[in-house]
Design a protein around this motif. Structure first.
Motif, short mmCIF file in Angstrom:
data_model
loop_
_atom_site.label_atom_id
_atom_site.label_comp_id
_atom_site.label_asym_id
_atom_site.label_seq_id
_atom_site.Cartn_x
_atom_site.Cartn_y
_atom_site.Cartn_z
N ARG A 1 0.75 -1.12 0.00
CA ARG A 1 -0.10 0.00 0.00
C ARG A 1 0.88 1.43 -0.13
O ARG A 1 0.59 2.17 -0.56
CB ARG A 1 -0.98 -0.04 1.12
N ARG B 1 0.96 3.96 -3.34
CA ARG B 1 0.32 5.26 -3.09
C ARG B 1 1.45 6.06 -4.12
O ARG B 1 1.44 7.07 -4.55
CB ARG B 1 0.60 5.89 -1.90
N ALA C 1 -4.79 -3.65 -2.11
CA ALA C 1 -3.49 -2.60 -1.70
C ALA C 1 -3.27 -1.77 -2.96
O ALA C 1 -2.14 -1.05 -2.96
CB ALA C 1 -2.33 -3.93 -2.11
N LEU D 1 -7.52 1.31 -2.15
CA LEU D 1 -6.45 1.83 -1.36
C LEU D 1 -6.74 2.79 -0.37
O LEU D 1 -6.10 2.73 0.66
CB LEU D 1 -5.29 2.19 -2.37
N ASP E 1 -2.11 4.35 6.53
CA ASP E 1 -1.79 3.25 7.15
C ASP E 1 -1.30 3.17 8.61
O ASP E 1 -0.46 3.49 8.78
CB ASP E 1 -0.85 2.52 6.13
#
Length: 913
Positions: free
Chosen positions: A231, A235, A275, A470, A795
């Motif tokens: 993840r 990004r 993800a 995500l 996260d």
């Protein structure tokens, strides 16, 4: 998750080849030759006691004899020698090694320890990182580093390829060279004893020389570690993955429908979606997809408009789109009128838009602009078959100029007058080569066939959808009334205390009702007489079932009787059930019977909801078409908890039955909100109750009146960790919320969550420009959505942001300040920053937030908090010093940065945040 010392692996200044050789075709000879031929600028040392010189350079008898400490060692020696060599290298100061040796997993001697265990034990005291064993090696073309026995060097480029398969590594290398595709890194992971795919993802995700990461994965060991790394990388840049092993050879043994339906590949697919990565089926698809994502403009939706100069090509593209699960754009009336005015009367009058084979250049441009203005489409596919009317290159020049508002394809580009992303397909060979080159030079995704173009579009659609997933970070406790979790836990404790791994049906219903999941009225009876009395109490018609801890699927033994209209029918049905069980399952215990009201909901759908526990990714949620034929129909989708409404909607939407649930003909739609809420409550149940290993609700009736669970089974086992800890994605930590009194009013200190984005916009708007500059070292007046999303959708496994929230204004929480800390993947250091709304400064909010963050990081075991501020930011300097943070002044001009450091205990003592 660890990136410690990986810079020495991927960017070494010197390399030693241990086991270098002159023996033809040996690994040691090949590695040394590759290193010497690759143009590596640093020293390359050969180590082997048999030789004095190799490849025209000195050969040293052992590690201790080397003139300098090698930053990276490549080991090509037998398994029994590797642990000792790692120990020598660690003592010498080497911090990274590539172990090419195979056979390290075999046990050595009576103790049962493998050479791999011994190798890791030798590396651990020195923090020496190991790639492999049993790998092809490592290549970094930009450094001229070829620490591998690959047969050919890769070209330099911006793609990183990481593979768990050595054979595929060399095959892809050969395939890519033939197509002039270059790489920033080429990594063979081998057995991943130390450095694994998540570690490499963490490193490459922040590598400025890597624009996209390509993965070949066969298996993973830690779901949460992989998901956090994936993840974070996704990004920053596209991450594409081939996951091998799609079709298992044997069915997984399971006691529930969910366990049988939730195949490992489905679970991997759900993880890849969540993800933000893109899954592809082959290496060719992978490289095609990365080109598409690099060239295509971001999509706003999934509706495709097709324009073509040949009807057949349009039909081919339409077939490919619909078979691939795509959506054709429906052109609006205004668009159709404009096209009628611009095109010959023989045009197709719909999508695909056939502009007819004699189309001149102007017709292409006019059609493109009209389609781009249509609100019912999100992207355009232009297909061209060569004709003698006009050269294909002239059309390409005109289209690219229209898309960039440039006078020629080589002139400086200005913003496009065409807002939609455009994909092109030029059919043919030599006659369209120049047109393809022009489009590629202009940055347009370009394909040889309509099917390839549609596949590229669908890949872009899937990537966009996965990137949206995500950004979803649901709460561990969803909004709504709190569940009676203690009542559910008591049922589970009772079952485990008696040695049972399955709850009885009454116990399972109790767990569901404790979490607000509607269940049908049910009564339990110890014998047939009590069951008849229960049926009379409920009122006919009823459903009667056996109650047995030894029989999971009651219908398999005729243990369910429907639509019983009288007491006599109930007695007769139960007597038959009892006799059948004694005959067919003599060892099964019959604990009694259950009687339920017969539910008549005309047109209601039978669905299945469930959960199972995957050894890699932990609990997963399943939704699909239910009933006794659930396995045969095999219409299901998988998601990773926790869920929110958006994720629940996505889960339902990925099944075939979803189209029926939306209503058709005289069948009204179901109450989707009720279905989504049950999925969310099931997700929370998995977060709260770690003892639950699997769960079925089958069938779950769904119609316009809501949802109702008719039959439930739940498997349990003693928990080894808290509920949320076993999830692959850490949910919003609601337990960290705290309310304090601030100037006589309540002030909530809590983690940031995705819904805070509007409040963040107001937070920025209320900050003075100078305060923004002090926090971000630049001026930001209106942060874009992408930046606000990055600040609010985090996260929680490796980052935390606490906000101070005051009284709501206009229904929106008022953020008065924030503190943020981002830990490295090792959780050794966390970089922090604080910001307080300009009108709330010097009122204690900064101290409250920073104190909460320090306590949180200490509880997590973070070893050090670090930060940077401007020397002129006196308020931040005072705040830091008041919280015991060490201020390191450099003595440079006041405009320079100042370092802030706080060493933490790293223990779990203290009260925490």
């Amino acid at each position: 998750m660890s990136i410690r010392n990986l810079e020495h692996l991927f960017h070494p200044r010197s390399v030693a080849v241990i086991g270098a050789s002159t023996r033809p075709h040996s690994v040691g000879a090949t590695v040394l030759a590759n290193l010497c031929a690759s143009g590596f600028a640093g020293p390359v040392y050969a180590v082997n006691p048999k030789y004095r010189a190799l490849e025209g350079r000195p050969c040293y008898r052992c590690v201790a004899a080397l003139p300098d400490t090698p930053e990276l060692a490549v080991i090509c020696t037998p398994p029994h020698t590797v642990p000792g060599l790692i120990a020598e290298l660690g003592e010498r100061g080497t911090l990274a090694a590539v172990v090419l040796t195979a056979g390290m997993a075999r046990a050595d001697g009576a103790g049962g320890q493998t050479q791999q265990d011994a190798m890791l034990g030798a590396a651990r005291p020195h923090l020496l990182r190991i790639l492999g064993p049993n790998c092809v090696g490592l290549l970094v073309p930009g450094l001229g580093l070829n620490a591998s026995f690959a047969h050919a060097p890769p070209l330099p480029g911006k793609l990183a390829f990481v593979s768990q398969s050595g054979a595929l590594t060399t095959a892809v290398l050969d395939w890519a060279r033939s197509r002039q595709i270059g790489f920033s890194h080429f990594v063979s992971l081998g057995d991943s004893a130390d450095v694994d795919v998540a570690d490499v993802l963490d490193y490459l995700g922040s590598d400025p020389g890597t624009q996209a990461i390509l993965l070949y994965v066969e298996a993973l060991r830690s779901g949460r570690k992989f998901m956090s790394a994936a993840r974070a990388a996704a990004r920053n840049k596209p991450v594409l993955i081939i996951k091998a092993g799609r079709v298992p050879e044997g069915a997984k043994a399971a006691t529930s429908h969910t366990g049988a339906l939730a195949g490992a590949d489905d679970i991997y697919d759900a993880a890849i979606r969540r993800a933000g990565m893109l899954r592809v089926d082959s290496t060719e698809d992978m490289f095609d997809a990365v080109e598409t994502l690099a060239r295509a403009r971001p999509l706003a939706g999934d509706r495709l408009a097709i324009m073509t100069n040949g009807g057949g090509a349009g039909v081919m593209a339409t077939d490919a789109l619909m078979l691939g699960g795509g959506r054709m754009a429906t052109l609006g009336d205004d668009t159709l009128k404009l096209l009628d005015a611009a095109l010959p009367p023989t045009w197709s009058h719909g999508n695909p838009v056939d502009i007819v084979g004699d189309a001149p250049v102007e017709r292409y441009v006019d059609t493109l602009k009209r389609l781009a203005a249509d609100p019912g489409s999100d992207a355009i596919l232009m297909i061209h078959a060569p004709t003698a009317i006009v050269p294909s290159s002239d059309i390409a020049i005109a289209l690219t100029c229209a898309l960039t508002s440039a006078s020629t394809p080589t002139a400086p580009a200005t913003p496009s007058t065409v807002s939609h992303p455009v994909f092109t397909s030029w059919l043919g060979g030599d006659s369209v080569t120049r047109a393809r080159q022009i489009c590629r030079h202009a940055g347009l995704p370009t394909y040889d066939t309509p099917e390839q173009a549609v596949r590229g579009f669908l890949q872009a659609v899937a990537y966009r959808r996965n990137q949206e997933l995500l950004m979803e970070t649901p709460a561990s406790v969803p909004p709504g009334p709190d569940p009676d979790s203690e009542r559910a836990r008591q049922c589970i404790r009772d079952a485990l205390a008696t040695g049972r791994s399955m709850l009885t049906e009454p116990e399972a219903r109790t767990v569901l009702t404790a979490y607000g999941i509607p269940v049908v009225e049910t009564r339990t009876a110890a014998d047939i007489d009590a069951a008849v009395a229960a049926a009379e109490g409920i009122g006919f018609p009823v459903v009667a079932k056996i109650l047995s801890r030894d029989i999971t699927h009651k219908s398999d033994v005729g243990g369910v009787a429907l639509d019983l209209q009288s007491a006599g029918q109930v007695r007769q049905a139960l007597e038959r059930m009892e006799a059948r069980i004694r005959s067919e399952r003599p060892g099964a215990r019959l604990d009694g019977f259950t009687v339920q009201r017969m539910i008549r909901r005309q047109g209601a759908f039978e669905l299945i909801l469930g959960a199972t526990t995957d050894p890699v990714f932990g609990p997963v949620v399943l939704f699909g078409h239910g009933g006794t034929a659930a396995e045969r129909i095999a219409d299901r989708a998988i998601a990773l908890p926790p869920l929110n409404v958006n994720l629940a909607r996505d889960l339902v939407g990925r099944t075939r039955v979803a189209k029926l649930l939306a209503g058709y003909r005289d069948q009204p739609p179901i109450r989707h909100d009720a279905l989504y809420q049950v999925l969310i409550q099931l997700s929370q149940l998995l977060c709260d109750l770690p003892e639950i290993t699997e769960l079925d609700i089958n069938p779950l009736l769904a119609d316009g009146a809501g949802v109702l669970a008719l039959d439930t089974r739940i498997g349990v086992a003693t928990a080894t960790q808290p509920g949320a800890a076993r999830l692959a994605i850490r949910p919003y930590p609601k337990e960290l919320e705290k309310t304090v009194t601030w100037h006589g009013a309540p002030l909530q200190l809590r983690p940031v969550h995705p819904e805070d984005e509007p409040a963040y916009q107001a937070f920025f708007a209320a900050m003075a420009p100078e305060d923004i500059r002090m926090r971000f070292f630049c001026m930001i007046r209106q942060p874009p959505h992408s930046q606000l999303a990055r600040m609010t959708q985090i996260d929680y496994a490796r980052e935390m942001a606490f906000v101070a929230v005051g009284a709501a204004t206009g229904g929106q929480p008022a953020i008065l300040g924030e503190v943020r800390a981002v830990a490295d993947p090792d959780n050794q250091r966390a970089e922090f920053a604080v910001a307080v709304r300009s009108d709330c400064k010097r009122q204690g909010i900064g101290s409250l937030l920073l104190g909460k963050m320090v306590a949180y990081c200490r509880t997590r075991g973070t070893r050090e908090l670090v930060g940077t501020t401007l020397a002129t930011n006196r308020a931040m300097l005072r705040l830091a010093e008041s919280c015991g943070i060490h201020v390191l002044r450099t003595g440079q001009p006041a405009s320079d940065g100042v370092e802030l450091r706080l060493l933490l205990t790293g223990s779990n003592s203290g009260n925490g945040p």
